[in-house]
Design a protein around this motif. Sequence first.
Motif, PDB file in Angstrom:
ATOM      1  N   ALA A 154       0.826  -1.208   0.000  1.00  0.00           N
ATOM      2  CA  ALA A 154       0.000   0.000   0.000  1.00  0.00           C
ATOM      3  C   ALA A 154       0.860   1.257   0.000  1.00  0.00           C
ATOM      4  N   LEU A 155       1.927   1.265   0.792  1.00  0.00           N
ATOM      5  CA  LEU A 155       2.780   2.452   0.868  1.00  0.00           C
ATOM      6  C   LEU A 155       3.530   2.669  -0.438  1.00  0.00           C
ATOM      7  N   VAL A 156       3.978   1.583  -1.077  1.00  0.00           N
ATOM      8  CA  VAL A 156       4.641   1.735  -2.374  1.00  0.00           C
ATOM      9  C   VAL A 156       3.660   2.284  -3.399  1.00  0.00           C
ATOM     10  N   SER A 157       2.424   1.772  -3.359  1.00  0.00           N
ATOM     11  CA  SER A 157       1.414   2.274  -4.292  1.00  0.00           C
ATOM     12  C   SER A 157       1.152   3.760  -4.071  1.00  0.00           C
ATOM     13  N   LEU A 158       1.037   4.165  -2.805  1.00  0.00           N
ATOM     14  CA  LEU A 158       0.829   5.585  -2.502  1.00  0.00           C
ATOM     15  C   LEU A 158       2.032   6.419  -2.934  1.00  0.00           C
ATOM     16  N   ALA A 159       3.235   5.895  -2.678  1.00  0.00           N
ATOM     17  CA  ALA A 159       4.439   6.647  -3.032  1.00  0.00           C
ATOM     18  C   ALA A 159       4.575   6.797  -4.542  1.00  0.00           C
TER      19      ALA A 159
ATOM     20  N   SER B  36      -7.738   8.760  11.437  1.00  0.00           N
ATOM     21  CA  SER B  36      -7.006   8.834  10.168  1.00  0.00           C
ATOM     22  C   SER B  36      -7.965   8.823   8.983  1.00  0.00           C
ATOM     23  N   GLN B  37      -9.041   8.034   9.087  1.00  0.00           N
ATOM     24  CA  GLN B  37     -10.030   8.032   8.006  1.00  0.00           C
ATOM     25  C   GLN B  37     -10.679   9.396   7.867  1.00  0.00           C
ATOM     26  N   THR B  38     -10.976  10.010   9.015  1.00  0.00           N
ATOM     27  CA  THR B  38     -11.517  11.367   8.984  1.00  0.00           C
ATOM     28  C   THR B  38     -10.520  12.332   8.351  1.00  0.00           C
ATOM     29  N   ALA B  39      -9.246  12.156   8.720  1.00  0.00           N
ATOM     30  CA  ALA B  39      -8.204  13.027   8.165  1.00  0.00           C
ATOM     31  C   ALA B  39      -8.070  12.833   6.655  1.00  0.00           C
ATOM     32  N   VAL B  40      -8.160  11.582   6.177  1.00  0.00           N
ATOM     33  CA  VAL B  40      -8.076  11.321   4.735  1.00  0.00           C
ATOM     34  C   VAL B  40      -9.225  11.995   4.002  1.00  0.00           C
ATOM     35  N   ASP B  41     -10.431  11.845   4.551  1.00  0.00           N
ATOM     36  CA  ASP B  41     -11.594  12.460   3.906  1.00  0.00           C
ATOM     37  C   ASP B  41     -11.449  13.975   3.858  1.00  0.00           C
ATOM     38  N   ALA B  42     -11.009  14.559   4.988  1.00  0.00           N
ATOM     39  CA  ALA B  42     -10.868  16.016   5.041  1.00  0.00           C
ATOM     40  C   ALA B  42      -9.733  16.485   4.145  1.00  0.00           C
ATOM     41  N   ALA B  43      -8.624  15.762   4.125  1.00  0.00           N
ATOM     42  CA  ALA B  43      -7.485  16.159   3.300  1.00  0.00           C
ATOM     43  C   ALA B  43      -7.814  16.054   1.816  1.00  0.00           C
ATOM     44  N   SER B  44      -8.610  15.038   1.449  1.00  0.00           N
ATOM     45  CA  SER B  44      -9.017  14.900   0.044  1.00  0.00           C
ATOM     46  C   SER B  44      -9.874  16.081  -0.380  1.00  0.00           C
ATOM     47  N   LEU B  45     -10.799  16.455   0.492  1.00  0.00           N
ATOM     48  CA  LEU B  45     -11.651  17.614   0.205  1.00  0.00           C
ATOM     49  C   LEU B  45     -10.841  18.891   0.151  1.00  0.00           C
ATOM     50  N   SER B  46      -9.887  19.000   1.077  1.00  0.00           N
ATOM     51  CA  SER B  46      -9.043  20.186   1.112  1.00  0.00           C
ATOM     52  C   SER B  46      -8.197  20.316  -0.146  1.00  0.00           C
ATOM     53  N   LEU B  47      -7.603  19.202  -0.589  1.00  0.00           N
ATOM     54  CA  LEU B  47      -6.775  19.240  -1.795  1.00  0.00           C
ATOM     55  C   LEU B  47      -7.594  19.630  -3.016  1.00  0.00           C
ATOM     56  N   GLU B  48      -8.792  19.084  -3.093  1.00  0.00           N
ATOM     57  CA  GLU B  48      -9.657  19.433  -4.227  1.00  0.00           C
ATOM     58  C   GLU B  48      -9.949  20.933  -4.247  1.00  0.00           C
TER      59      GLU B  48
ATOM     60  N   GLU C  13      -0.195  16.549   2.844  1.00  0.00           N
ATOM     61  CA  GLU C  13      -1.066  16.245   3.974  1.00  0.00           C
ATOM     62  C   GLU C  13      -1.959  15.039   3.669  1.00  0.00           C
ATOM     63  N   LEU C  14      -2.470  14.985   2.434  1.00  0.00           N
ATOM     64  CA  LEU C  14      -3.298  13.842   2.063  1.00  0.00           C
ATOM     65  C   LEU C  14      -2.470  12.555   2.065  1.00  0.00           C
ATOM     66  N   LEU C  15      -1.252  12.623   1.535  1.00  0.00           N
ATOM     67  CA  LEU C  15      -0.386  11.447   1.547  1.00  0.00           C
ATOM     68  C   LEU C  15      -0.103  11.003   2.978  1.00  0.00           C
ATOM     69  N   ASN C  16       0.237  11.927   3.841  1.00  0.00           N
ATOM     70  CA  ASN C  16       0.530  11.584   5.233  1.00  0.00           C
ATOM     71  C   ASN C  16      -0.676  10.932   5.906  1.00  0.00           C
ATOM     72  N   ALA C  17      -1.863  11.466   5.634  1.00  0.00           N
ATOM     73  CA  ALA C  17      -3.070  10.901   6.244  1.00  0.00           C
ATOM     74  C   ALA C  17      -3.314   9.485   5.744  1.00  0.00           C
ATOM     75  N   ARG C  18      -3.083   9.256   4.446  1.00  0.00           N
ATOM     76  CA  ARG C  18      -3.266   7.906   3.912  1.00  0.00           C
ATOM     77  C   ARG C  18      -2.234   6.935   4.472  1.00  0.00           C
ATOM     78  N   VAL C  19      -1.003   7.390   4.617  1.00  0.00           N
ATOM     79  CA  VAL C  19       0.039   6.544   5.215  1.00  0.00           C
ATOM     80  C   VAL C  19      -0.324   6.205   6.654  1.00  0.00           C
ATOM     81  N   ASP C  20      -0.809   7.201   7.391  1.00  0.00           N
ATOM     82  CA  ASP C  20      -1.213   6.945   8.779  1.00  0.00           C
ATOM     83  C   ASP C  20      -2.355   5.934   8.845  1.00  0.00           C
ATOM     84  N   LEU C  21      -3.292   6.032   7.914  1.00  0.00           N
ATOM     85  CA  LEU C  21      -4.418   5.104   7.907  1.00  0.00           C
ATOM     86  C   LEU C  21      -3.951   3.683   7.611  1.00  0.00           C
ATOM     87  N   VAL C  22      -3.102   3.525   6.610  1.00  0.00           N
ATOM     88  CA  VAL C  22      -2.579   2.201   6.267  1.00  0.00           C
ATOM     89  C   VAL C  22      -1.801   1.612   7.443  1.00  0.00           C
TER      90      VAL C  22
END
Length: 513
Positions: free
Chosen positions: A156-161, A380-392, A414-423
């Motif tokens: 998952a982290l390689v895919s995100l990276a 972390s899921q909340t952070a991912v959702d918020a970061a995705s909205l923020s990036l958009e 920030e979105l990447l960090n949130a996704r890494v934290d969730l994984v």
Amino acid sequence: MRGGVSRRGRRASLIALAMGCAPLCAVATPAYADTLQEALTQAYINNPTLMAARATLRATDAQVEVERADGRPSANANGSVTEFIEQSSTSFFTPDRAFNLGVDLGVPIYSGGAIKNRIRAADQRVEAGRADLRGTESAVFSRVVAAYMDVLRGQALVSLARNQVEVLGVNTQATSDRFEIGDLTRTDVAQSQSRLALAQGNLRSTEANLIAAREEYIALVGEAPTDLAPPPSLPGLPASVETAVDVALVANPDLIAARERAVAAGYDIDVAGSTRLPRVSVFTGYDYQNFLGSVPNAVDPDNPTGPVIASPQTSTAAQAGVTVSIPLFQGGRPAALQRQAQARASAALEQVIAAERDVIAQVRAAYSSWQASLAIIESSQTAVDAASLSLEGVRAENSIGNRTILEVLNAEQELLNARVDLVTARRNAYVAAFSLLAAMGRAEARDLGLADEGVLYDPVANYDRVSGTWWDWSRDPDPEAMSTSTAAIPAATAEVPAQPALETDEMSAESGY
């Protein structure tokens, strides 16, 4: 997916139990080639640490028969051929040679309780060895689960990276294009290039970590991981830490082993004290002697000219009796042995308390880590959702000039960090939950669905097989390594499936998170 029957054929009969099955059976899906159930089963039948632990237990089983042998009858035969080179000048019986054969049988009757207590101690150590084997199973399974989850996390982290590198590459190119037309400054280009370089370095690091995780998986399981399925929900997780501790104090194998060894040490005290007591045994023997025709014939002294008298060339004798040995004084040795055994028993009792403390600490720590990871997953899921909205939003505002390139880059990070934290939190929660089950004594083969035919190792079977063996010449086949080498398995790579499990909502659904 991997090559179907050719790779699975040699373990098909063992892996078949995963179908229909067991508490830890994963949801079947054509998208994945390996399940956690398969990994645990393969480790169970092929892990060298577990194989060595089973062999160690078989050696412990044999000690019981070693102790029992001291209380059984023993028979000895001895023979000799003697050539008399020079006879004594005072001897009137002058054979030239002699053959002697003797057979002796002894049966111990009473040994002060030494044999009885040594057998009891050996039996208790067998029970401790069985608990040790259970503990080794739990430890190996815990490592397999951690390795399995590390591979999933690494993928998952390689895919995100990689996705981040692609996104930043597009951003950098777009920034350069806008710089060419004078819409952005060189500072914007430099910021984009800096973030891209950092993302490329992070990608190399995550790829190296994924390769290391896959190699650890190979070392434990004996096969290379392919497209790993999301792990299934774990059975028997406790509702509270108090419940977990109560279960662990009864079922934890390390604690059980410590208690059994303390009982065995108590029998050792009685064994040491038995050296003060009498020994009683019965014996019988038979002796045969043959002078091989070397005894000269005799002449009747009252009739020197009469016929020669043939001398006897053989003789036999038999005896039976009772032997009683009563120790009177041994220089203080029995007392020293008993004090030594008492000190060791005291140490064993303290080790029980130490094991109990360790188990309580492990359970409480694992429970706390599990609960914390569950909370981190939610946040972390909340952070991912918020970061995705923020990036958009930041991207949209940047397109009309209200946001800078740096703000876009920061939002992407920030979105990447949130996704890494969730994984990472999903991985940590599952590993902590399994560690909790292991500390409770509920992470063994029977608990994980490996009890069907052809898979479960029965530690009692070998004990029953060798119990009561009296024949001195019985032996097992020469030992051979049962686990397989991994030298022929190709080196792991950093290739990842199109949709890594820990990066999807499937992980949360199947794991109960």
